[in-house]
Design an enzyme around this catalytic site. Sequence first.
Site, PDB file in Angstrom:
ATOM      1  N   GLU A  35       0.838  -1.196   0.000  1.00  0.00           N
ATOM      2  CA  GLU A  35       0.000   0.000   0.000  1.00  0.00           C
ATOM      3  C   GLU A  35       0.876   1.250   0.000  1.00  0.00           C
ATOM      4  O   GLU A  35       1.544   1.563   1.005  1.00  0.00           O
ATOM      5  CB  GLU A  35      -0.923   0.019   1.221  1.00  0.00           C
ATOM      6  CG  GLU A  35      -1.858   1.211   1.225  1.00  0.00           C
ATOM      7  CD  GLU A  35      -2.718   1.293   2.473  1.00  0.00           C
ATOM      8  OE1 GLU A  35      -3.356   2.348   2.674  1.00  0.00           O
ATOM      9  OE2 GLU A  35      -2.753   0.322   3.237  1.00  0.00           O
ATOM     10  N   LYS A  92      -8.612 -14.804  16.624  1.00  0.00           N
ATOM     11  CA  LYS A  92      -8.631 -14.322  15.244  1.00  0.00           C
ATOM     12  C   LYS A  92      -9.981 -13.740  14.827  1.00  0.00           C
ATOM     13  O   LYS A  92     -10.356 -13.784  13.658  1.00  0.00           O
ATOM     14  CB  LYS A  92      -8.178 -15.427  14.283  1.00  0.00           C
ATOM     15  CG  LYS A  92      -6.741 -15.873  14.559  1.00  0.00           C
ATOM     16  CD  LYS A  92      -6.296 -17.022  13.710  1.00  0.00           C
ATOM     17  CE  LYS A  92      -4.877 -17.431  14.103  1.00  0.00           C
ATOM     18  NZ  LYS A  92      -4.427 -18.652  13.460  1.00  0.00           N
ATOM     19  N   ASP A 151       1.588 -14.094  12.981  1.00  0.00           N
ATOM     20  CA  ASP A 151       0.435 -14.646  12.278  1.00  0.00           C
ATOM     21  C   ASP A 151      -0.452 -13.498  11.817  1.00  0.00           C
ATOM     22  O   ASP A 151      -1.117 -12.852  12.638  1.00  0.00           O
ATOM     23  CB  ASP A 151      -0.349 -15.574  13.208  1.00  0.00           C
ATOM     24  CG  ASP A 151      -1.498 -16.289  12.507  1.00  0.00           C
ATOM     25  OD1 ASP A 151      -1.860 -15.873  11.398  1.00  0.00           O
ATOM     26  OD2 ASP A 151      -2.025 -17.260  13.082  1.00  0.00           O
ATOM     27  N   HIS A 184      -2.298  10.257  -1.069  1.00  0.00           N
ATOM     28  CA  HIS A 184      -2.502   8.984  -1.767  1.00  0.00           C
ATOM     29  C   HIS A 184      -2.424   9.164  -3.282  1.00  0.00           C
ATOM     30  O   HIS A 184      -1.923   8.291  -3.997  1.00  0.00           O
ATOM     31  CB  HIS A 184      -3.842   8.363  -1.358  1.00  0.00           C
ATOM     32  CG  HIS A 184      -3.789   7.683  -0.033  1.00  0.00           C
ATOM     33  ND1 HIS A 184      -3.753   8.371   1.153  1.00  0.00           N
ATOM     34  CD2 HIS A 184      -3.730   6.366   0.297  1.00  0.00           C
ATOM     35  CE1 HIS A 184      -3.696   7.507   2.160  1.00  0.00           C
ATOM     36  NE2 HIS A 184      -3.682   6.290   1.671  1.00  0.00           N
TER      37      HIS A 184
END
Length: 420
Positions: free
Chosen positions: A117, A248, A322, A413
């Site tokens: 990104e 998660k 993770d 951006h």
Amino acid sequence: MTQFSILKSGSSDEQISSEQTPVPSQPTLSYPPQFNGNVASGKLTESLVEKRWDTLRLEDSRQALYDDWTKTSMFEYAQNIEHFVGTVKLPVGIAGPLSIHGLHANGDFRIPLATTEAALVASYHRGSQLITSAGGATAMLVSEGVSRTPGFAFHSLSEAGQFVAWITTQYDRCKSIAQSTTRFGQLHDINVQIEGNHVYLVFDYVTGDASGQNMVTIATNAIMQFILEHSPIEPRHAFLDANLSGDKKPNAHTLRSVRGKKVSAEVHISPRLVKKYLHTDVEKMIQFGQMTTTGGLLSGSIGINAHYANALAALYIACGQDPACVAESAVGMTRFEQADNGDLCASVTLPNIMVGTVGGGTQLPTQKACLDILGLNGTGHARALAEVVASVCLAGELSIAGAFCAGHFARAHKKLARGK
């Protein structure tokens, strides 16, 4: 506003039914007969990798994923992957230095961030520069613990109560069983949740320098086998995890508790530095915090923050954590206040930081290199890494809030992502 429909205009019921009905067929990509056995297994040998690529028949992909460096280092991945065919390369940028004064993390840290990104590393670099210029962030690991939550179903509430009466006398035995499965983890608490004839047991562990998900799974499985063999009340059925742990998944429980490592970090910034680095003022930053807090509540957000997930995903991927744990780790609270002397006081609290500096993917070649950049590789550094993670999130919150307040968010951006 009319709801958008994905159905094609004029489609009849018969057409939709026909197009959506599965048609059994042979897969277009299948292993040849000699791929039976361990060829399609997790075993890692050069010949098996070559055969997988021969089956895929994609030479350009082969060259990109299975390059010379990967061929020489692939056996270091043997315990982390099944059906190996190669490695994915991600660009890594460095933000900082970020000055941190923590209980465990002290010094100036250069932050490796793996992302695709554009504008992300630049934003965290700006926030890090601001915090360092203000004298550094204060960080505090408040608590830690990783849970696994088996569930048991009984025929009646009465049976559930009898089971709870028994299991509450078995703490020492459960702790001993857990200890037999791990050198580093320790069971430190068992909590009970009764819901009708269902019982949820919350086993809380400390996991040392490992992130700990596998550690607590193995330990709890051993305890569960003991419970099923010795419980005076036989459950109708039971499962190793009954979804109370929040593993998660974003969840509200840990906002006032902990899963992984809970860290708060703050910084006090003068109006002069707010203007210099963020091109706005303290009042507008606080107004932004107030409006976005209300917006978060209106959206049903769990916790209030601008974009913890950006820092967490980039850091987790770079440092061998993770990445799926970003789902829970990104829950937390950001606050902007004005101090008595007019400074901006910015703080973050993240109760679900799931990180380790040993085990998992931390010793893979490039991930170890990123931990080395931080100076936090190996035993004795997990708590410091958690304080660094929270401080990086703080840097990102300041930077993105400043960009919105100054009206620079879209411009940055456009410039960095589109090259214009």
